[in-house]
Design a protein around this motif. Structure first.
Motif, PDB file in Angstrom:
ATOM      1  N   ARG A  85     -60.340  32.560 -13.998  1.00 53.05           N
ATOM      2  CA  ARG A  85     -61.350  31.754 -13.317  1.00 53.05           C
ATOM      3  C   ARG A  85     -61.553  30.456 -14.092  1.00 53.05           C
ATOM      4  NH1 ARG A  85     -64.937  37.224 -12.521  1.00 53.05           N
ATOM      5  NH2 ARG A  85     -64.045  37.555 -14.590  1.00 53.05           N
ATOM      6  N   ALA A  86     -62.385  29.590 -13.586  1.00 51.19           N
ATOM      7  CA  ALA A  86     -62.547  28.260 -14.189  1.00 51.19           C
ATOM      8  C   ALA A  86     -62.875  28.355 -15.678  1.00 51.19           C
ATOM      9  CB  ALA A  86     -63.623  27.474 -13.444  1.00 51.19           C
ATOM     10  N   GLY A  87     -63.707  29.322 -16.042  1.00 55.87           N
ATOM     11  CA  GLY A  87     -64.096  29.475 -17.441  1.00 55.87           C
ATOM     12  C   GLY A  87     -62.970  29.936 -18.348  1.00 55.87           C
ATOM     13  N   ASP A  88     -61.832  30.320 -17.760  1.00 53.95           N
ATOM     14  CA  ASP A  88     -60.703  30.795 -18.550  1.00 53.95           C
ATOM     15  C   ASP A  88     -59.663  29.700 -18.810  1.00 53.95           C
ATOM     16  OD1 ASP A  88     -61.615  33.506 -18.586  1.00 53.95           O
ATOM     17  OD2 ASP A  88     -60.929  33.721 -16.511  1.00 53.95           O
ATOM     18  N   ALA A  89     -59.990  28.444 -18.501  1.00 48.72           N
ATOM     19  CA  ALA A  89     -59.005  27.367 -18.604  1.00 48.72           C
ATOM     20  C   ALA A  89     -58.428  27.248 -20.017  1.00 48.72           C
ATOM     21  CB  ALA A  89     -59.626  26.046 -18.169  1.00 48.72           C
ATOM     22  N   ARG A  90     -59.262  27.363 -21.028  1.00 46.12           N
ATOM     23  CA  ARG A  90     -58.760  27.252 -22.402  1.00 46.12           C
ATOM     24  C   ARG A  90     -57.860  28.429 -22.752  1.00 46.12           C
ATOM     25  NH1 ARG A  90     -63.836  25.038 -26.134  1.00 46.12           N
ATOM     26  NH2 ARG A  90     -63.985  22.954 -25.155  1.00 46.12           N
ATOM     27  N   ALA A  91     -58.225  29.610 -22.274  1.00 42.17           N
ATOM     28  CA  ALA A  91     -57.384  30.780 -22.532  1.00 42.17           C
ATOM     29  C   ALA A  91     -56.010  30.611 -21.889  1.00 42.17           C
ATOM     30  CB  ALA A  91     -58.065  32.038 -22.001  1.00 42.17           C
ATOM     31  N   VAL A  92     -55.968  30.028 -20.704  1.00 42.90           N
ATOM     32  CA  VAL A  92     -54.693  29.761 -20.039  1.00 42.90           C
ATOM     33  C   VAL A  92     -53.879  28.759 -20.844  1.00 42.90           C
ATOM     34  CG1 VAL A  92     -53.628  28.720 -18.002  1.00 42.90           C
ATOM     35  CG2 VAL A  92     -55.489  30.370 -17.731  1.00 42.90           C
ATOM     36  N   ASP A  93     -54.528  27.707 -21.306  1.00 45.25           N
ATOM     37  CA  ASP A  93     -53.825  26.693 -22.104  1.00 45.25           C
ATOM     38  C   ASP A  93     -53.258  27.301 -23.389  1.00 45.25           C
ATOM     39  OD1 ASP A  93     -54.469  24.786 -20.220  1.00 45.25           O
ATOM     40  OD2 ASP A  93     -56.162  23.971 -21.335  1.00 45.25           O
ATOM     41  N   ARG A  94     -54.055  28.139 -24.058  1.00 44.18           N
ATOM     42  CA  ARG A  94     -53.592  28.779 -25.302  1.00 44.18           C
ATOM     43  C   ARG A  94     -52.413  29.697 -25.022  1.00 44.18           C
ATOM     44  NH1 ARG A  94     -59.185  29.363 -26.369  1.00 44.18           N
ATOM     45  NH2 ARG A  94     -59.089  31.530 -25.646  1.00 44.18           N
ATOM     46  N   PHE A  95     -52.496  30.432 -23.941  1.00 39.27           N
ATOM     47  CA  PHE A  95     -51.437  31.364 -23.576  1.00 39.27           C
ATOM     48  C   PHE A  95     -50.124  30.620 -23.376  1.00 39.27           C
ATOM     49  CE2 PHE A  95     -49.268  33.585 -19.965  1.00 39.27           C
ATOM     50  CZ  PHE A  95     -48.873  34.710 -20.661  1.00 39.27           C
ATOM     51  N   ILE A  96     -50.147  29.532 -22.645  1.00 38.18           N
ATOM     52  CA  ILE A  96     -48.931  28.750 -22.401  1.00 38.18           C
ATOM     53  C   ILE A  96     -48.426  28.138 -23.706  1.00 38.18           C
ATOM     54  CG2 ILE A  96     -48.027  26.698 -21.240  1.00 38.18           C
ATOM     55  CD1 ILE A  96     -49.868  27.396 -18.890  1.00 38.18           C
ATOM     56  N   GLY A 117     -55.714  38.311  -0.453  1.00 38.41           N
ATOM     57  CA  GLY A 117     -57.048  38.855  -0.631  1.00 38.41           C
ATOM     58  C   GLY A 117     -57.689  38.534  -1.960  1.00 38.41           C
ATOM     59  N   LEU A 118     -57.072  37.662  -2.756  1.00 38.74           N
ATOM     60  CA  LEU A 118     -57.658  37.280  -4.041  1.00 38.74           C
ATOM     61  C   LEU A 118     -58.957  36.522  -3.794  1.00 38.74           C
ATOM     62  CD1 LEU A 118     -57.014  37.335  -7.142  1.00 38.74           C
ATOM     63  CD2 LEU A 118     -56.133  35.012  -6.850  1.00 38.74           C
ATOM     64  N   ARG A 119     -59.992  36.868  -4.513  1.00 35.12           N
ATOM     65  CA  ARG A 119     -61.287  36.208  -4.317  1.00 35.12           C
ATOM     66  C   ARG A 119     -61.194  34.757  -4.784  1.00 35.12           C
ATOM     67  NH1 ARG A 119     -64.688  39.806  -2.321  1.00 35.12           N
ATOM     68  NH2 ARG A 119     -64.387  42.032  -2.806  1.00 35.12           N
ATOM     69  N   PRO A 120     -61.950  33.866  -4.125  1.00 34.45           N
ATOM     70  CA  PRO A 120     -61.741  32.419  -4.306  1.00 34.45           C
ATOM     71  C   PRO A 120     -62.020  31.890  -5.702  1.00 34.45           C
ATOM     72  CG  PRO A 120     -63.669  32.867  -2.930  1.00 34.45           C
ATOM     73  CD  PRO A 120     -62.939  34.155  -3.074  1.00 34.45           C
ATOM     74  N   GLU A 121     -62.826  32.603  -6.490  1.00 33.27           N
ATOM     75  CA  GLU A 121     -63.124  32.086  -7.834  1.00 33.27           C
ATOM     76  C   GLU A 121     -61.951  32.218  -8.798  1.00 33.27           C
ATOM     77  OE1 GLU A 121     -65.180  36.226  -7.613  1.00 33.27           O
ATOM     78  OE2 GLU A 121     -64.702  34.539  -6.280  1.00 33.27           O
ATOM     79  N   TRP A 122     -60.932  32.989  -8.419  1.00 31.64           N
ATOM     80  CA  TRP A 122     -59.739  33.143  -9.259  1.00 31.64           C
ATOM     81  C   TRP A 122     -58.756  32.024  -8.906  1.00 31.64           C
ATOM     82  CZ3 TRP A 122     -59.605  36.833 -13.097  1.00 31.64           C
ATOM     83  CH2 TRP A 122     -60.626  37.785 -13.069  1.00 31.64           C
ATOM     84  N   THR A 123     -58.941  30.903  -9.568  1.00 33.49           N
ATOM     85  CA  THR A 123     -58.213  29.681  -9.210  1.00 33.49           C
ATOM     86  C   THR A 123     -57.052  29.367 -10.141  1.00 33.49           C
ATOM     87  OG1 THR A 123     -59.791  28.395 -10.513  1.00 33.49           O
ATOM     88  CG2 THR A 123     -60.242  28.636  -8.145  1.00 33.49           C
ATOM     89  N   HIS A 228     -46.738  42.229 -10.947  1.00 33.51           N
ATOM     90  CA  HIS A 228     -47.731  42.706 -11.906  1.00 33.51           C
ATOM     91  C   HIS A 228     -48.773  41.605 -12.054  1.00 33.51           C
ATOM     92  CE1 HIS A 228     -49.129  42.633 -16.163  1.00 33.51           C
ATOM     93  NE2 HIS A 228     -49.241  43.940 -15.985  1.00 33.51           N
ATOM     94  N   VAL A 229     -50.054  41.948 -12.007  1.00 34.64           N
ATOM     95  CA  VAL A 229     -51.135  40.964 -12.078  1.00 34.64           C
ATOM     96  C   VAL A 229     -52.049  41.326 -13.239  1.00 34.64           C
ATOM     97  CG1 VAL A 229     -53.084  39.911 -10.874  1.00 34.64           C
ATOM     98  CG2 VAL A 229     -51.039  40.567  -9.581  1.00 34.64           C
ATOM     99  N   ALA A 230     -52.335  40.356 -14.098  1.00 36.37           N
ATOM    100  CA  ALA A 230     -53.163  40.598 -15.282  1.00 36.37           C
ATOM    101  C   ALA A 230     -54.242  39.534 -15.412  1.00 36.37           C
ATOM    102  CB  ALA A 230     -52.305  40.606 -16.543  1.00 36.37           C
ATOM    103  N   ASP A 231     -55.436  39.965 -15.732  1.00 39.86           N
ATOM    104  CA  ASP A 231     -56.546  39.061 -16.040  1.00 39.86           C
ATOM    105  C   ASP A 231     -56.262  38.390 -17.379  1.00 39.86           C
ATOM    106  OD1 ASP A 231     -58.973  37.861 -16.610  1.00 39.86           O
ATOM    107  OD2 ASP A 231     -60.070  39.753 -16.858  1.00 39.86           O
ATOM    108  N   ILE A 232     -56.245  37.067 -17.410  1.00 40.46           N
ATOM    109  CA  ILE A 232     -55.940  36.339 -18.634  1.00 40.46           C
ATOM    110  C   ILE A 232     -56.971  36.639 -19.724  1.00 40.46           C
ATOM    111  CG2 ILE A 232     -57.248  34.236 -18.102  1.00 40.46           C
ATOM    112  CD1 ILE A 232     -53.705  34.237 -19.580  1.00 40.46           C
ATOM    113  N   ALA A 233     -58.183  37.076 -19.312  1.00 42.54           N
ATOM    114  CA  ALA A 233     -59.237  37.414 -20.270  1.00 42.54           C
ATOM    115  C   ALA A 233     -59.141  38.859 -20.744  1.00 42.54           C
ATOM    116  CB  ALA A 233     -60.604  37.169 -19.639  1.00 42.54           C
ATOM    117  N   GLY A 234     -58.172  39.610 -20.227  1.00 43.73           N
ATOM    118  CA  GLY A 234     -57.961  40.971 -20.698  1.00 43.73           C
ATOM    119  C   GLY A 234     -58.838  42.024 -20.052  1.00 43.73           C
ATOM    120  N   GLY A 235     -59.385  41.745 -18.857  1.00 37.27           N
ATOM    121  CA  GLY A 235     -60.280  42.698 -18.223  1.00 37.27           C
ATOM    122  C   GLY A 235     -59.591  43.777 -17.410  1.00 37.27           C
TER     123      GLY A 235
END
Length: 363
Positions: A85-96, A117-123, A228-235
């Motif tokens: 989600r939007a709050g995970d932008a830094r985690a995405v950047d670090r991952f890449i 069917g992905l909820r809209p906040e998962w951008t 396979h789908v994974a939450d970048i925040a580890g949830g």
């Protein structure tokens, strides 16, 4: 009584892969406490190969294992999508950024185009196209058969009770008999520190954790071609299974003693709640639930090498949740260390010191 060159404690993927790698050059015994090898972590794996799983310290072993698994027919295309989600932008950047210097391909994508069917906040989305299914049962059976063909003996119902080193050999007392060997290998997974202590070797601080998995039937059924789908925040993470089913985990790591792990209802409920926060699918039925153990060393890297205080004791432990996907390369690396020979070309550029047990030696 037969005297073996190497006795390996543990018949899971780590122990059998190592046995298969060294049996052509040594008399090998594999000691397994259960009725059949691979009962615990190996038999309960979520069965995917991902070069990013475990982080950059694990990636060289995973990447090196890929061609071996592919040639053996143990991989099937799957792909992985890391979402946030939007709050995970830094985690995405670090991952890449973590894998920017490697050969791992990661692409930013719109996750809504991949997951119906992905909820809209998962951008936020990062695609990892190399991710694949692993035929865990097939791989484990292959390693067992390879070890046996090369002369390794596999003994079940043989829980280690004590191991004493004297006169250049180990006397190994088990519930299934007494054995003798020049070298003792600890590939006992969650029981690795316990095996060390029963052999008079200082434990390294291995810690088992419980991981929960559930198999669900959803409405709508899982879409064909879902990665396979994974939450970048580890949830959570989930992956498709045949028949439109879904395997789902809350990505839990609950500290536990070594045991025959069983799922807790609260963890199953948490998993489903996290799934429902990510997609608008309705869970029709929980068809199956189980739990397995993953065991980590204090720095979460595996341990391969001779014990710094007892060079007749060899560690092959701490594989965490990435033991299956790294097993082919790890076995070849460990075999080279154990037999004191040059490593196979496929692992020649992997720094074995990164995984050496003496990194925990403070004395």
């Amino acid at each position: 009584m037969t005297r073996y060159d190497v006795a390996i404690v543990g018949g899971g993927m780590a122990g059998t892969s190592l046995a298969a790698a060294i049996a052509p050059e040594a008399r090998v015994l594999v000691i397994e406490g259960e009725d059949a090898p691979g009962y615990h972590a190996t038999g309960r794996s979520a069965a995917f190969w991902s070069e990013t799983y475990g982080g950059p310290g694990i990636q060289p072993l995973t990447t090196a294992s890929g061609p071996i698994l592919q040639v053996g027919g143990f991989l099937q295309p799957l792909g992985s999508l890391h979402i946030g989600r939007a709050g995970d932008a830094r985690a995405v950047d670090r991952f890449i950024a973590e894998f920017a210097g490697s050969a791992v391909v990661l692409d930013r994508v719109d996750p809504a185009t991949v997951v119906p069917g992905l909820r809209p906040e998962w951008t936020l989305g990062v695609a990892e196209p190399s991710c694949a299914y692993i035929d865990v049962a097939g791989l484990h059976a292959h390693e067992l058969a390879t070890a046996r063909r090369a002369g390794a003996e596999i003994v079940t119902h043989a829980t280690l009770e004590t191991a004493t080193h004297a006169g250049g050999q180990w006397t190994i007392e088990t519930s299934g008999g007494t054995f003798r060997a020049d070298m003792l290998v600890d590939a006992a997974g969650a029981w690795a520190d316990m095996v060390a202590m029963r052999a008079g070797v200082r434990p390294l601080g291995m810690r088992p954790y419980r991981r929960t998995m559930v198999q669900l039937r959803t409405d709508p059924p899982v879409a064909p071609g879902l990665p396979h789908v994974a939450d970048i925040a580890g949830g959570f993470y989930f992956k498709p299974e045949p028949g439109g089913r879904l395997w789902l985990s809350p990505h839990d790591e609950t500290p536990t003693d070594p045991c025959d792990a069983a799922p807790e209802e609260i963890d199953v409920a948490i998993a489903i709640d996290r799934l429902e926060q990510a997609v608008d699918w309705r869970v029709e039925q929980v068809e199956r639930r189980w739990a397995g153990l993953r065991t980590f060393a204090p720095d979460r890297h595996p341990v391969y090498g001779f014990d710094p205080r007892n060079p007749a004791f060899f560690w092959c432990a701490g594989q965490g949740g990435f033991g299956i996907q790294t097993a082919p390369a790890a076995a070849r690396l460990a075999a080279a260390l154990l037999l004191k020979r040059a490593p196979d070309a496929i692992v020649a550029n992997i720094d074995a010191e990164r995984y050496a047990p003496d990194r925990f030696d403070a004395d």
